[in-house]
Design an enzyme around this catalytic site. Structure first.
Site, mmCIF file in Angstrom:
data_model
loop_
_atom_site.group_PDB
_atom_site.id
_atom_site.type_symbol
_atom_site.label_atom_id
_atom_site.label_comp_id
_atom_site.label_asym_id
_atom_site.label_seq_id
_atom_site.Cartn_x
_atom_site.Cartn_y
_atom_site.Cartn_z
ATOM 1 N N CYS A 123 0.818 -1.225 0.000
ATOM 2 C CA CYS A 123 0.000 0.000 0.000
ATOM 3 C C CYS A 123 0.850 1.273 0.000
ATOM 4 O O CYS A 123 0.318 2.373 -0.126
ATOM 5 C CB CYS A 123 -0.939 -0.008 1.189
ATOM 6 S SG CYS A 123 -1.932 -1.507 1.278
ATOM 7 N N HIS A 261 -3.113 6.882 2.165
ATOM 8 C CA HIS A 261 -3.574 5.600 1.623
ATOM 9 C C HIS A 261 -4.948 5.323 2.210
ATOM 10 O O HIS A 261 -5.176 5.483 3.420
ATOM 11 C CB HIS A 261 -2.578 4.500 1.991
ATOM 12 C CG HIS A 261 -3.157 3.130 1.860
ATOM 13 N ND1 HIS A 261 -3.806 2.711 0.720
ATOM 14 C CD2 HIS A 261 -3.221 2.091 2.744
ATOM 15 C CE1 HIS A 261 -4.235 1.472 0.905
ATOM 16 N NE2 HIS A 261 -3.893 1.076 2.115
ATOM 17 N N ASN A 292 -10.378 -0.436 -0.140
ATOM 18 C CA ASN A 292 -8.922 -0.292 -0.004
ATOM 19 C C ASN A 292 -8.256 -0.952 -1.203
ATOM 20 O O ASN A 292 -8.205 -2.181 -1.292
ATOM 21 C CB ASN A 292 -8.498 -0.951 1.319
ATOM 22 C CG ASN A 292 -6.989 -0.976 1.527
ATOM 23 O OD1 ASN A 292 -6.215 -0.893 0.587
ATOM 24 N ND2 ASN A 292 -6.583 -1.109 2.778
HETATM 25 C C1 LIG Z 1 -10.225 -4.742 10.163
HETATM 26 C C2 LIG Z 1 -10.784 -3.731 11.139
HETATM 27 C C3 LIG Z 1 -11.854 -2.876 10.483
HETATM 28 C C4 LIG Z 1 -11.422 -4.481 12.306
HETATM 29 O O1 LIG Z 1 -11.897 -3.544 13.256
HETATM 30 P P1 LIG Z 1 -11.553 -3.724 14.782
HETATM 31 O O2 LIG Z 1 -12.250 -2.666 15.490
HETATM 32 O O3 LIG Z 1 -10.074 -3.808 14.918
HETATM 33 O O4 LIG Z 1 -12.226 -5.109 15.061
HETATM 34 P P2 LIG Z 1 -11.713 -6.307 15.989
HETATM 35 O O5 LIG Z 1 -10.987 -7.300 15.169
HETATM 36 O O6 LIG Z 1 -11.053 -5.770 17.230
HETATM 37 O O7 LIG Z 1 -13.095 -6.916 16.423
HETATM 38 C C5 LIG Z 1 -14.045 -6.171 17.194
HETATM 39 C C6 LIG Z 1 -15.326 -6.940 17.270
HETATM 40 O O8 LIG Z 1 -15.952 -6.989 15.985
HETATM 41 C C7 LIG Z 1 -16.098 -8.354 15.566
HETATM 42 N N1 LIG Z 1 -15.825 -8.416 14.145
HETATM 43 C C8 LIG Z 1 -14.627 -8.572 13.533
HETATM 44 N N2 LIG Z 1 -14.780 -8.550 12.197
HETATM 45 C C9 LIG Z 1 -16.089 -8.369 11.976
HETATM 46 C C10 LIG Z 1 -16.847 -8.233 10.812
HETATM 47 N N3 LIG Z 1 -16.301 -8.279 9.590
HETATM 48 N N4 LIG Z 1 -18.176 -8.041 10.943
HETATM 49 C C11 LIG Z 1 -18.761 -7.982 12.152
HETATM 50 N N5 LIG Z 1 -18.083 -8.088 13.298
HETATM 51 C C12 LIG Z 1 -16.754 -8.275 13.210
HETATM 52 C C13 LIG Z 1 -15.132 -9.156 16.391
HETATM 53 O O9 LIG Z 1 -15.565 -10.486 16.543
HETATM 54 C C14 LIG Z 1 -15.138 -8.401 17.699
HETATM 55 O O10 LIG Z 1 -16.272 -8.770 18.417
HETATM 56 P P3 LIG Z 1 -16.237 -8.838 20.045
HETATM 57 O O11 LIG Z 1 -15.959 -7.416 20.494
HETATM 58 O O12 LIG Z 1 -17.587 -9.321 20.395
HETATM 59 O O13 LIG Z 1 -15.120 -9.776 20.370
HETATM 60 C C15 LIG Z 1 -9.700 -2.810 11.694
HETATM 61 O O14 LIG Z 1 -8.856 -3.526 12.550
HETATM 62 C C16 LIG Z 1 -8.870 -2.213 10.593
HETATM 63 O O15 LIG Z 1 -9.370 -1.542 9.720
HETATM 64 N N6 LIG Z 1 -7.556 -2.386 10.675
HETATM 65 C C17 LIG Z 1 -6.654 -1.816 9.713
HETATM 66 C C18 LIG Z 1 -6.839 -2.496 8.434
HETATM 67 C C19 LIG Z 1 -6.085 -1.856 7.360
HETATM 68 O O16 LIG Z 1 -6.089 -0.664 7.245
HETATM 69 N N7 LIG Z 1 -5.444 -2.667 6.573
HETATM 70 C C20 LIG Z 1 -4.799 -2.264 5.446
HETATM 71 C C21 LIG Z 1 -3.608 -1.481 5.738
HETATM 72 S S1 LIG Z 1 -2.819 -1.364 4.268
#
Ligand SMILES: CC(C)(COP(=O)(O)OP(=O)(O)OC[C@H]1O[C@@H](n2cnc3c(N)ncnc32)[C@H](O)[C@@H]1OP(=O)(O)O)[C@@H](O)C(=O)NCCC(=O)NCCS
Length: 336
Positions: A123, A261, A292
């Site tokens: 990215c 990004h 993304n």
């Molecule tokens: C992927 C992302 C959106 C997940 O969000 P988050 O807030 O970190 O989510 P978590 O993994 O901590 O999970 C939080 C809760 O949502 C749930 N959850 C995870 N993915 C889910 C989905 N797709 N749909 C619904 N619920 C989801 C989890 O089970 C967890 O539930 P709980 O609180 O009951 O245990 C976030 O971490 C993110 O955007 N990270 C950066 C990604 C990125 O930018 N990548 C590219 C960089 S180049």
């Protein structure tokens, strides 16, 4: 003493002279994703800012999308293909390890045997390519460099993976980098680096040999530790952005636009807050309708800001790319 070698460096700057982008035709709303990952439109919107994303059809390949974006960038720059001295393609989704997508694109565009190579900087790839292109132009290695960021991440995305299935998208963006007077340089010094200690934060799940050795060979999907990436991007990247501003000799008050990004809307918001951007700075939010698209996301986001009139030619923008590696790069650029 034997003869001296004339140094390559000339006293000139570099600028982006043209931009172009290509969005695949298929719009995929959250409703098409949610069932397979037990999610909801509301969860995806609030956690990532994504409402829909673009996925490529079979005939929208890494090469065809690049050609479309490159054609627009060259037309915008007023540069003929035979004037391009080098083609740099940043991608992690060209399915040939060799030959490069860049060589195929350089030929298909009708360049006069331009140098051509691919880079793998995920990215951060567009900003990495911009830095290489800028250095080449300043050194006189090439008069015009075509920098392309392109991905078909839908090929490497596991549609049942809750942390990535809703996130990744496809598209292409291109910039022509050409010469400028020193006092009219349009690409500032790069602030960049890598953090290989965190290879596992985002990566291809297994290498191709392991894929082929398995009982049921399948695409080696991307896997991500979403939370770790989120924290890293939100807290470490603003410092890199500040370094790019300082290297360019400007502050946030001089900026017209911030184009990070398009990883996650909340990461964009966190960075904007930490940087203390004034309200007058336009912030790219292309992720809402594009998803993304990794190396393509920054030029796609700039294209949208130009289309909506939020930025204009001549404006100063801070761009920053970051992703798998981990790798990152930021520059101040002047919008062409
Ligand atoms: C992927 C992302 C959106 C997940 O969000 P988050 O807030 O970190 O989510 P978590 O993994 O901590 O999970 C939080 C809760 O949502 C749930 N959850 C995870 N993915 C889910 C989905 N797709 N749909 C619904 N619920 C989801 C989890 O089970 C967890 O539930 P709980 O609180 O009951 O245990 C976030 O971490 C993110 O955007 N990270 C950066 C990604 C990125 O930018 N990548 C590219 C960089 S180049």
């Amino acid at each position: 003493m034997s003869a001296t070698i004339r140094p390559a460096r000339r006293q000139r700057g570099a600028r982006i002279s043209g931009l172009g982008a290509y969005r695949p035709s298929r719009v995929v709303p959250n409703s098409e994703i949610v069932e397979r990952i037990d999610s909801s439109d509301e969860w995806i919107r609030t956690r990532s800012g994504i409402e829909s994303r673009r996925w490529a059809a079979d005939d929208e390949t890494v090469v065809s999308m690049s050609l479309a974006a490159a054609g627009k960038a060259l037309a915008h720059a007023g540069v003929r293909p035979d004037q391009v001295g080098c083609v740099i393609v940043s991608t992690v989704t060209h399915m040939y390890q060799t030959p490069s997508a860049a060589a195929e694109i350089a030929h298909a565009l009708g360049t006069d045997h331009a140098a051509a190579f691919d880079i793998s900087a995920a990215c951060a790839g567009f900003c990495y390519g911009l830095s290489l292109g800028s250095d080449m132009v300043q050194a006189g290695t090439a008069e015009h460099v075509l920098v392309i960021g392109v991905e078909r991440l839908s090929d490497l995305t596991d549609s049942t993976d809750r942390s990535t299935a809703f996130l990744f998208a496809d598209g292409a963006g291109a910039a022509v980098v050409g010469p400028a007077e020193l006092d009219e340089a349009g690409i500032g010094p790069v602030a960049w680096g890598s953090d290989g200690e965190n290879l596992d934060h985002i990566r291809q799940r297994e290498d191709w040999r392991d894929v082929l050795a398995s009982a049921e060979p399948r695409m080696p999907h991307l896997v991500m530790q979403g939370n770790a990436v989120f924290r890293w991007a939100s807290y470490a990247m603003p410092t890199v952005a500040q370094e790019a501003l300082a290297a360019a000799g400007i502050t946030v008050d001089d900026l017209d636009a911030f184009v990070p990004h398009q990883a996650n809307m909340r990461i964009t918001d966190a960075m904007a807050r930490q940087l203390g951007l004034p309200d007058t700075v336009a912030i790219a939010r292309d992720i809402a309708e594009q998803g993304n698209s990794s190396a393509a996301s920054i030029p796609l986001a700039i294209e949208r800001l130009l289309e909506t009139g939020e930025v204009r030619s001549g404006d100063l923008a801070l761009v920053i790319g970051f992703g798998a590696g981990l790798v990152y790069a930021a520059q101040v650029i002047r919008i062409p």
